[in-house]
Design a protein around this motif. Structure first.
Motif, PDB file in Angstrom:
ATOM      1  N   ASN A 167       0.805  -1.219   0.000  1.00 48.47           N
ATOM      2  CA  ASN A 167       0.000   0.000   0.000  1.00 48.47           C
ATOM      3  C   ASN A 167       0.838   1.269   0.000  1.00 48.47           C
ATOM      4  O   ASN A 167       0.396   2.302  -0.508  1.00 48.47           O
ATOM      5  CB  ASN A 167      -0.973  -0.016   1.188  1.00 48.47           C
ATOM      6  CG  ASN A 167      -2.140  -0.943   0.944  1.00 48.47           C
ATOM      7  OD1 ASN A 167      -2.981  -0.699   0.083  1.00 48.47           O
ATOM      8  ND2 ASN A 167      -2.196  -2.041   1.679  1.00 48.47           N
ATOM      9  N   LEU A 168       2.054   1.194   0.509  1.00 51.05           N
ATOM     10  CA  LEU A 168       2.956   2.341   0.400  1.00 51.05           C
ATOM     11  C   LEU A 168       3.419   2.530  -1.040  1.00 51.05           C
ATOM     12  O   LEU A 168       3.506   3.657  -1.536  1.00 51.05           O
ATOM     13  CB  LEU A 168       4.176   2.134   1.304  1.00 51.05           C
ATOM     14  CG  LEU A 168       4.015   2.546   2.769  1.00 51.05           C
ATOM     15  CD1 LEU A 168       5.193   2.049   3.589  1.00 51.05           C
ATOM     16  CD2 LEU A 168       3.875   4.059   2.899  1.00 51.05           C
ATOM     17  N   LEU A 169       3.699   1.434  -1.712  1.00 55.14           N
ATOM     18  CA  LEU A 169       4.132   1.511  -3.108  1.00 55.14           C
ATOM     19  C   LEU A 169       3.049   2.125  -4.005  1.00 55.14           C
ATOM     20  O   LEU A 169       3.342   2.773  -5.006  1.00 55.14           O
ATOM     21  CB  LEU A 169       4.502   0.117  -3.625  1.00 55.14           C
ATOM     22  CG  LEU A 169       5.795  -0.476  -3.062  1.00 55.14           C
ATOM     23  CD1 LEU A 169       5.959  -1.924  -3.505  1.00 55.14           C
ATOM     24  CD2 LEU A 169       7.010   0.341  -3.496  1.00 55.14           C
ATOM     25  N   HIS A 170       1.780   1.903  -3.625  1.00 55.95           N
ATOM     26  CA  HIS A 170       0.666   2.445  -4.413  1.00 55.95           C
ATOM     27  C   HIS A 170       0.029   3.679  -3.752  1.00 55.95           C
ATOM     28  O   HIS A 170      -0.951   4.216  -4.258  1.00 55.95           O
ATOM     29  CB  HIS A 170      -0.406   1.358  -4.600  1.00 55.95           C
ATOM     30  CG  HIS A 170       0.056   0.209  -5.443  1.00 55.95           C
ATOM     31  ND1 HIS A 170       0.657  -0.914  -4.906  1.00 55.95           N
ATOM     32  CD2 HIS A 170       0.036   0.021  -6.780  1.00 55.95           C
ATOM     33  CE1 HIS A 170       0.972  -1.755  -5.881  1.00 55.95           C
ATOM     34  NE2 HIS A 170       0.624  -1.210  -7.023  1.00 55.95           N
ATOM     35  N   TRP A 171       0.579   4.088  -2.614  1.00 54.93           N
ATOM     36  CA  TRP A 171       0.077   5.239  -1.863  1.00 54.93           C
ATOM     37  C   TRP A 171      -1.437   5.166  -1.628  1.00 54.93           C
ATOM     38  O   TRP A 171      -2.167   6.128  -1.847  1.00 54.93           O
ATOM     39  CB  TRP A 171       0.474   6.557  -2.545  1.00 54.93           C
ATOM     40  CG  TRP A 171       1.933   6.819  -2.407  1.00 54.93           C
ATOM     41  CD1 TRP A 171       2.865   6.751  -3.389  1.00 54.93           C
ATOM     42  CD2 TRP A 171       2.636   7.122  -1.204  1.00 54.93           C
ATOM     43  NE1 TRP A 171       4.128   6.995  -2.876  1.00 54.93           N
ATOM     44  CE2 TRP A 171       4.020   7.230  -1.529  1.00 54.93           C
ATOM     45  CE3 TRP A 171       2.266   7.317   0.121  1.00 54.93           C
ATOM     46  CZ2 TRP A 171       4.999   7.529  -0.588  1.00 54.93           C
ATOM     47  CZ3 TRP A 171       3.253   7.607   1.055  1.00 54.93           C
ATOM     48  CH2 TRP A 171       4.593   7.709   0.701  1.00 54.93           C
ATOM     49  N   ASN A 172      -1.858   3.994  -1.159  1.00 52.35           N
ATOM     50  CA  ASN A 172      -3.268   3.809  -0.778  1.00 52.35           C
ATOM     51  C   ASN A 172      -3.445   4.306   0.656  1.00 52.35           C
ATOM     52  O   ASN A 172      -3.450   3.530   1.618  1.00 52.35           O
ATOM     53  CB  ASN A 172      -3.663   2.335  -0.880  1.00 52.35           C
ATOM     54  CG  ASN A 172      -3.648   1.841  -2.312  1.00 52.35           C
ATOM     55  OD1 ASN A 172      -3.977   2.575  -3.238  1.00 52.35           O
ATOM     56  ND2 ASN A 172      -3.263   0.586  -2.505  1.00 52.35           N
ATOM     57  N   THR A 173      -3.574   5.608   0.792  1.00 56.95           N
ATOM     58  CA  THR A 173      -3.587   6.214   2.128  1.00 56.95           C
ATOM     59  C   THR A 173      -4.795   5.787   2.965  1.00 56.95           C
ATOM     60  O   THR A 173      -4.698   5.713   4.191  1.00 56.95           O
ATOM     61  CB  THR A 173      -3.575   7.749   2.022  1.00 56.95           C
ATOM     62  OG1 THR A 173      -4.603   8.175   1.125  1.00 56.95           O
ATOM     63  CG2 THR A 173      -2.233   8.238   1.506  1.00 56.95           C
TER      64      THR A 173
END
Length: 302
Positions: A167-173
């Protein structure tokens, strides 16, 4: 090598913290760490009624076993996903595990209640997508309908670290804002907890073997090629070079989680017109996907 605390032969070498432990001292270490996790993050109280989601695999079985041994009031729920031979095996393992643990087991078979198993629905959505939706809904509604105070799942440190990295790699905040060992209950959403949050997958396997818990090793056929497996491989490589990487990564995230929380808008939840459960729209995602016209009843007689 000898155990750090006695003269017996070591059963396992822990890489972080670095030490050798015999079977008995490893079991003691593992259970103490689960209890500390529960206390540190205020996950559970002994007077709460806990529903453990048990799949037939190692993580959920160990969760149920340890919570029961530590004196928590647990019952188990197995969701048969209707994936042919794989689901038949999963259910059999769940039955055997609960018999060994001495915990009541409830079984929901989605093919019986929804008409199709996972992978049998005509949709463009990948099976893992609506499988997750289905499991989350059934776990929560079953727990709510039957008066459970919490739902415990078997997510371990490796699961959480791979979830964070992906989720950090895709910035799924939005997902990053809701991570962690505790998701508080709200309205008809039942509290969710992860007692194995600070224990590695390797430690979970070792504990299952040490206490004699049999579990299904076979992966779900729909999980092949899943992104999570790639993330775990990357993290395992880092952990091999620098022991403690996963733990430091997850603990660091918990300290900085508020950075993601501010970006998430508080959505006003309504009640689904079909089932009455929380929904952001007129009809919840579960009822919409499965085309339900009336609510499912998960109340069990006691």
């Amino acid at each position: 090598m000898k155990c750090k605390f006695c003269s017996r032969e070591a059963y396992i070498k822990l890489h972080y913290p670095k030490m050798y432990l015999c079977v008995d001292h490893f079991i003691e270490y593992f259970e103490r760490k689960v209890q500390r996790t529960i206390e540190r993050y205020k996950l559970l109280n002994k007077d709460e009624k806990v529903l453990v989601a048990i799949s037939g695999g190692k993580d959920s079985a160990v969760t149920a076993y340890v919570l029961n041994k530590l004196g928590y009031n647990i019952e188990c729920l197995h969701i048969n996903l209707g994936i042919g031979e794989y689901s038949l095996k999963s259910e059999e393992f769940a039955k055997r595990q609960c018999k060994l643990i001495g915990a009541p087991l409830h079984i929901v078979r989605i093919k019986e209640i929804l008409g199709h198993g996972i992978g049998e629905v005509r949709t463009r959505r990948p099976p893992c997508s609506y499988c997750g939706l289905t499991k989350r809904y059934i776990m929560n509604k079953f727990a709510y309908d039957n008066g459970f105070d919490a739902i415990a799942t078997g997510h371990n440190l490796d699961d959480e670290a791979s979830f964070l990295l992906n989720n950090l790699l895709h910035w799924n905040t939005e997902y990053l804002a809701k991570g962690g060992p505790l998701l508080p209950g709200e309205g008809k959403f039942v509290k969710k907890v992860k007692p194995l949050y600070e224990l590695t997958e390797r430690e979970v396997v070792a504990y299952a073997l040490a206490v004699g818990l049999e579990y299904l090793v076979e992966e779900c056929p729909h999980a092949r090629g899943a992104t999570t497996l790639d993330m775990k491989a990357i993290l395992n490589e880092l952990e091999e070079k620098r022991p403690g990487t996963k733990f430091t990564f997850v603990r660091g995230y918990l300290r900085k989680r508020k950075l993601f929380e501010v970006e998430v808008e508080k959505k006003e939840l309504k009640e689904c017109k079909v089932c009455g459960m929380p929904s952001s729209g007129e009809i919840c995602a579960f009822c919409k996907f499965w085309g339900l016209k009336e609510p499912l009843d998960f109340k069990v007689s006691r």
